[in-house]
Scaffold this motif. Sequence first.
Motif, PDB file in Angstrom:
ATOM      1  N   GLU A 196     -31.471  12.185  -8.696  1.00 16.52           N
ATOM      2  CA  GLU A 196     -32.651  11.704  -7.478  1.00 16.52           C
ATOM      3  C   GLU A 196     -32.848  10.426  -6.940  1.00 16.52           C
ATOM      4  O   GLU A 196     -31.865   9.900  -8.276  1.00 16.52           O
ATOM      5  N   LYS A 197     -32.465  10.864  -5.964  1.00 17.04           N
ATOM      6  CA  LYS A 197     -31.989   9.397  -5.491  1.00 17.04           C
ATOM      7  C   LYS A 197     -33.323   8.092  -6.273  1.00 17.04           C
ATOM      8  O   LYS A 197     -34.150   7.931  -6.095  1.00 17.04           O
ATOM      9  N   SER A 198     -32.421   6.671  -6.045  1.00 17.13           N
ATOM     10  CA  SER A 198     -32.255   5.965  -6.626  1.00 17.13           C
ATOM     11  C   SER A 198     -33.406   5.233  -6.150  1.00 17.13           C
ATOM     12  O   SER A 198     -33.139   4.598  -4.959  1.00 17.13           O
ATOM     13  N   SER A 199     -34.002   3.990  -6.199  1.00 19.64           N
ATOM     14  CA  SER A 199     -34.485   2.787  -6.178  1.00 19.64           C
ATOM     15  C   SER A 199     -34.515   1.356  -6.494  1.00 19.64           C
ATOM     16  O   SER A 199     -34.730   0.401  -6.389  1.00 19.64           O
ATOM     17  N   ASN A 200     -33.670   1.266  -7.332  1.00 21.08           N
ATOM     18  CA  ASN A 200     -32.949   0.531  -8.286  1.00 21.08           C
ATOM     19  C   ASN A 200     -32.016   0.583  -7.560  1.00 21.08           C
ATOM     20  O   ASN A 200     -30.563   0.756  -7.568  1.00 21.08           O
ATOM     21  N   LYS A 201     -32.206  -1.084  -7.017  1.00 19.81           N
ATOM     22  CA  LYS A 201     -31.113  -1.546  -5.975  1.00 19.81           C
ATOM     23  C   LYS A 201     -30.189  -2.853  -7.114  1.00 19.81           C
ATOM     24  O   LYS A 201     -28.770  -2.762  -5.774  1.00 19.81           O
ATOM     25  N   ARG A 202     -30.506  -3.110  -7.938  1.00 23.82           N
ATOM     26  CA  ARG A 202     -29.510  -3.553  -8.585  1.00 23.82           C
ATOM     27  C   ARG A 202     -27.835  -2.110  -9.204  1.00 23.82           C
ATOM     28  O   ARG A 202     -27.121  -2.689  -8.765  1.00 23.82           O
ATOM     29  N   ILE A 203     -28.644  -1.285  -9.463  1.00 26.65           N
ATOM     30  CA  ILE A 203     -27.187  -0.163  -8.509  1.00 26.65           C
ATOM     31  C   ILE A 203     -26.937   0.203  -7.454  1.00 26.65           C
ATOM     32  O   ILE A 203     -25.511   0.231  -7.436  1.00 26.65           O
ATOM     33  N   THR A 204     -27.931   0.871  -7.114  1.00 28.32           N
ATOM     34  CA  THR A 204     -27.103   1.401  -6.162  1.00 28.32           C
ATOM     35  C   THR A 204     -26.871   0.210  -4.436  1.00 28.32           C
ATOM     36  O   THR A 204     -25.569   0.734  -4.076  1.00 28.32           O
ATOM     37  N   ASN A 205     -26.921  -0.957  -4.732  1.00 26.43           N
ATOM     38  CA  ASN A 205     -26.304  -1.833  -3.924  1.00 26.43           C
ATOM     39  C   ASN A 205     -24.520  -2.506  -4.076  1.00 26.43           C
ATOM     40  O   ASN A 205     -24.398  -3.300  -3.997  1.00 26.43           O
ATOM     41  N   LEU A 206     -24.436  -2.365  -5.531  1.00 26.30           N
ATOM     42  CA  LEU A 206     -23.029  -2.219  -5.651  1.00 26.30           C
ATOM     43  C   LEU A 206     -22.451  -1.975  -5.069  1.00 26.30           C
ATOM     44  O   LEU A 206     -22.540  -0.234  -5.406  1.00 26.30           O
ATOM     45  N   ILE A 207     -20.845  -1.948  -4.911  1.00 25.08           N
ATOM     46  CA  ILE A 207     -19.605  -1.774  -4.368  1.00 25.08           C
ATOM     47  C   ILE A 207     -18.908  -0.635  -5.693  1.00 25.08           C
ATOM     48  O   ILE A 207     -19.056  -1.917  -7.070  1.00 25.08           O
ATOM     49  N   GLU A 208     -18.361   0.436  -5.124  1.00 26.96           N
ATOM     50  CA  GLU A 208     -18.019   0.683  -5.946  1.00 26.96           C
ATOM     51  C   GLU A 208     -16.716   0.536  -7.005  1.00 26.96           C
ATOM     52  O   GLU A 208     -15.618   1.026  -6.387  1.00 26.96           O
ATOM     53  N   LEU A 209     -16.491  -0.875  -7.398  1.00 22.41           N
ATOM     54  CA  LEU A 209     -15.508  -1.260  -8.453  1.00 22.41           C
ATOM     55  C   LEU A 209     -15.115  -1.188  -9.888  1.00 22.41           C
ATOM     56  O   LEU A 209     -14.308  -2.099 -10.436  1.00 22.41           O
ATOM     57  N   PHE A 210     -15.638  -0.323 -10.160  1.00 23.63           N
ATOM     58  CA  PHE A 210     -15.046  -0.054 -11.249  1.00 23.63           C
ATOM     59  C   PHE A 210     -14.222   0.588 -12.059  1.00 23.63           C
ATOM     60  O   PHE A 210     -13.691   0.733 -13.353  1.00 23.63           O
ATOM     61  N   GLU A 211     -13.842   0.304 -11.130  1.00 23.19           N
ATOM     62  CA  GLU A 211     -12.014   0.813 -11.436  1.00 23.19           C
ATOM     63  C   GLU A 211     -10.770  -0.569 -11.943  1.00 23.19           C
ATOM     64  O   GLU A 211     -10.255  -0.190 -12.143  1.00 23.19           O
ATOM     65  N   TYR A 212     -11.735  -1.410 -11.668  1.00 24.20           N
ATOM     66  CA  TYR A 212     -11.606  -2.787 -11.458  1.00 24.20           C
ATOM     67  C   TYR A 212     -12.155  -3.515 -12.134  1.00 24.20           C
ATOM     68  O   TYR A 212     -11.858  -4.611 -13.448  1.00 24.20           O
ATOM     69  N   ASP A 213     -13.198  -3.242 -13.148  1.00 19.39           N
ATOM     70  CA  ASP A 213     -13.834  -3.738 -14.164  1.00 19.39           C
ATOM     71  C   ASP A 213     -13.262  -4.134 -15.468  1.00 19.39           C
ATOM     72  O   ASP A 213     -12.483  -2.790 -15.702  1.00 19.39           O
ATOM     73  N   PHE A 214     -13.215  -4.976 -16.320  1.00 15.89           N
ATOM     74  CA  PHE A 214     -12.407  -5.095 -16.937  1.00 15.89           C
ATOM     75  C   PHE A 214     -12.596  -4.466 -18.574  1.00 15.89           C
ATOM     76  O   PHE A 214     -11.551  -3.864 -19.064  1.00 15.89           O
TER      77      PHE A 214
END
Length: 423
Positions: A196-214
């Motif tokens: 479902e569409k999220s209202s959690n800004k801490r998640i939705t405002n993240l740039i998709e950098l998971f490929e570079y996370d430690f």
Amino acid sequence: MKKNPPLTKEDFEKLKSSTFDLEKEKDEQSKDLKEIYLNLVDILREYIDMKEGDFEFVALWILGTYFHQDFFTYPYLFLNATKGSGKTRLLKIIKFFSKNGEMLNSLTEAVLFRTTGTLCIDEFEGIGRKGGENLRELLNSAYKKGTKVKRMKQQKTSEGVRQVVEEFDVYRPIAIANIWGMENVLSDRCIKIILEKSSNKRITNLIELFEYDFKSLETKKILDKLFTKKKSEKEGKEMSLVSLVSFSWLLGRYQEWNEYVRNSADDNNTNNININNNINNINNICLFESIKNSRISGRNLELCFPLIILSDRIGGKELVETTLKILSEIINEKMEEDCFENIDNTLIEYVSKITQTLSFTTLNSILEGFRKYLGTNEDWVNSKWLGRALIRLNLILQTRRSGRGREVILNIKKAKEKLNIFT
């Protein structure tokens, strides 16, 4: 006397060396697998807003893609999601961590049987439409090992061009995402996650950098260590470290489960002795008891069994119980939804058959006609349910209140469009 678990040829060769401890190496790999699993859960929690249980299930499904060829079936992962719910982001994460993951926006027959690895398909709408029969037929069977496709191709020879048969294996892990849902037969091959569409800004405002996370990079390192193929010095064959240590346990679990099912139908002491003699250890009996008590059965068990035994390999009894609870909840929700989906589809079909009109009609008259069409007088099929269903299915153009009660103009065009998706 209990049977010893089967050893592969590679295991046997290693056991010739007095310095090699097979069980120790298996335990170390279980620790690595558990670390991967927990890391995946953390990464999913960081970037995706889902309900509890879905993080663990998706993490297990991703890890299962690396053992896919050792399973006899593997469920499709279906992300049923509204616009802006993060389904594309989730597919990207699945693609990045799955075995040989690839992201597509459409799927053709040729792509399905001429490529390998995990397929992640976004915007997978209209699979039930006319013209997709061959692809749909392939997908309906590609969740099960042994599915083959044969095609003719031209081959040049010294005697000229001739037609030869080319065979393809279509069994592979597939993750699918769409908005409108899946037709019934294909849906039976899927385990569905609803986003479902999220209202959690801490998640939705993240740039998709998971490929570079430690944590992501560390997880990929462990995956590479375990599953990257290396040459065997003795035989010159390419195999992963996991294969070298042996995952013949998978075949063993399937065989022992069947033995358990055959003998546990009768609960007398003789059969209990037979079960204990034919199953390698008490832990497996406990595992099978847990599966039996979960009441997951039939097609659902066929789909879930690989993930259940994988959870046992990774985390033992604790993770098995967690996995069974998650799967039971998903399956129960699916069964309830199937019931409502069937009547929703019937309502769509009924509205699509109404003569095109832009005049207001009372809900009571629509209800009366639908009840006759449905052939039921169930109390729950009432004007309150009908009003909500028409709104949920986007089948109302306008609504108003009058002396005759609530009136609507039906969106007959939309009903026909929806109906075409599954016919």
